[in-house]
Design a protein around this motif. Structure first.
Motif, PDB file in Angstrom:
ATOM      1  N   VAL A  13      47.625  38.320  71.529  1.00 29.56           N
ATOM      2  CA  VAL A  13      46.930  39.129  70.527  1.00 29.56           C
ATOM      3  C   VAL A  13      47.937  40.120  69.962  1.00 29.56           C
ATOM      4  CG1 VAL A  13      45.071  40.773  70.081  1.00 29.56           C
ATOM      5  CG2 VAL A  13      44.712  38.905  71.707  1.00 29.56           C
ATOM      6  N   VAL A  14      48.036  40.140  68.631  1.00 33.34           N
ATOM      7  CA  VAL A  14      48.923  41.068  67.935  1.00 33.34           C
ATOM      8  C   VAL A  14      48.027  42.043  67.186  1.00 33.34           C
ATOM      9  CG1 VAL A  14      50.826  41.303  66.310  1.00 33.34           C
ATOM     10  CG2 VAL A  14      50.640  39.227  67.706  1.00 33.34           C
ATOM     11  N   ASP A  15      48.096  43.318  67.581  1.00 29.39           N
ATOM     12  CA  ASP A  15      47.248  44.348  66.990  1.00 29.39           C
ATOM     13  C   ASP A  15      47.609  44.616  65.534  1.00 29.39           C
ATOM     14  OD1 ASP A  15      45.937  44.616  69.402  1.00 29.39           O
ATOM     15  OD2 ASP A  15      46.893  46.516  69.941  1.00 29.39           O
ATOM     16  N   PRO A  16      46.719  45.312  64.816  1.00 24.10           N
ATOM     17  CA  PRO A  16      47.004  45.655  63.420  1.00 24.10           C
ATOM     18  C   PRO A  16      48.297  46.466  63.298  1.00 24.10           C
ATOM     19  CG  PRO A  16      44.714  46.122  63.943  1.00 24.10           C
ATOM     20  CD  PRO A  16      45.401  45.789  65.235  1.00 24.10           C
ATOM     21  N   PRO A  17      48.993  46.328  62.168  1.00 19.42           N
ATOM     22  CA  PRO A  17      50.236  47.061  61.985  1.00 19.42           C
ATOM     23  C   PRO A  17      50.001  48.565  61.891  1.00 19.42           C
ATOM     24  CG  PRO A  17      49.660  45.856  59.984  1.00 19.42           C
ATOM     25  CD  PRO A  17      48.664  45.484  61.020  1.00 19.42           C
ATOM     26  N   LEU A  18      50.920  49.312  62.486  1.00 19.37           N
ATOM     27  CA  LEU A  18      50.860  50.770  62.453  1.00 19.37           C
ATOM     28  C   LEU A  18      52.293  51.289  62.472  1.00 19.37           C
ATOM     29  CD1 LEU A  18      49.192  53.416  62.654  1.00 19.37           C
ATOM     30  CD2 LEU A  18      49.359  53.183  65.142  1.00 19.37           C
ATOM     31  N   ASP A  19      52.677  52.023  61.468  1.00 26.58           N
ATOM     32  CA  ASP A  19      54.027  52.600  61.420  1.00 26.58           C
ATOM     33  C   ASP A  19      55.136  51.562  61.575  1.00 26.58           C
ATOM     34  OD1 ASP A  19      52.842  55.063  61.121  1.00 26.58           O
ATOM     35  OD2 ASP A  19      52.976  55.568  63.236  1.00 26.58           O
ATOM     36  N   GLN A  65      45.522  40.443  64.383  1.00 27.40           N
ATOM     37  CA  GLN A  65      44.478  41.377  63.972  1.00 27.40           C
ATOM     38  C   GLN A  65      45.006  42.284  62.868  1.00 27.40           C
ATOM     39  OE1 GLN A  65      43.347  43.386  67.587  1.00 27.40           O
ATOM     40  NE2 GLN A  65      42.170  41.633  68.306  1.00 27.40           N
ATOM     41  N   GLY A  66      44.172  42.525  61.878  1.00 24.66           N
ATOM     42  CA  GLY A  66      44.567  43.434  60.801  1.00 24.66           C
ATOM     43  C   GLY A  66      45.599  42.863  59.861  1.00 24.66           C
ATOM     44  N   TRP A  72      53.378  43.460  57.826  1.00 28.86           N
ATOM     45  CA  TRP A  72      54.028  44.523  58.601  1.00 28.86           C
ATOM     46  C   TRP A  72      54.218  45.700  57.675  1.00 28.86           C
ATOM     47  CZ3 TRP A  72      55.169  43.494  63.730  1.00 28.86           C
ATOM     48  CH2 TRP A  72      55.053  42.165  64.109  1.00 28.86           C
ATOM     49  N   LEU A  73      53.765  46.876  58.086  1.00 29.80           N
ATOM     50  CA  LEU A  73      53.993  48.081  57.299  1.00 29.80           C
ATOM     51  C   LEU A  73      55.423  48.541  57.502  1.00 29.80           C
ATOM     52  CD1 LEU A  73      50.732  50.031  58.131  1.00 29.80           C
ATOM     53  CD2 LEU A  73      51.224  48.676  56.105  1.00 29.80           C
TER      54      LEU A  73
END
Length: 78
Positions: A13-19, A65-66, A72-73
C-alpha cells in the motif's frame, strides 16, 4: 496473475503523496517513505518480491492511494 500467485506475494500500500513523499506499507508493516516509483520497487525487492514479479501497475499487488504511480508532489524547498 492467478489466485495462488496472489497469495504468495505481499500486499503493498502506497499512501497519498505528501511533501514529495509517500509512505509505503507491505503486509501492514511500515517499510519507509519513497519519493519515486523506483524506490517502491526497491522496497518490494527488499521484502522478498522477486524482481520479475514486481509490477507497480498491478492493482492486485500494489494499492496506490491518493493517485497512481505517477502522482508525486514536489518536495518543498529546504
Amino acid at each position: 496473475m492467478d489466485e495462488t500467485n496472489r497469495r504468495e506475494l505481499p500486499r503493498v500500500v502506497v499512501d497519498p503523496p505528501l511533501d514529495g513523499r509517500r509512505r509505503v506499507t507491505i503486509d501492514g508493516r511500515d517499510v519507509g517513505v519513497a519519493v519515486a516509483p523506483d524506490e517502491v520497487a526497491l522496497m518490494m525487492r527488499r521484502a522478498g518480491v522477486p524482481a520479475d514479479r514486481i509490477a507497480l501497475d498491478d492493482p492486485d499487488l500494489v494499492e496506490w492511494q491518493g493517485g497512481g504511480r505517477d502522482d508525486w508532489l514536489a518536495a518543498p524547498p529546504d
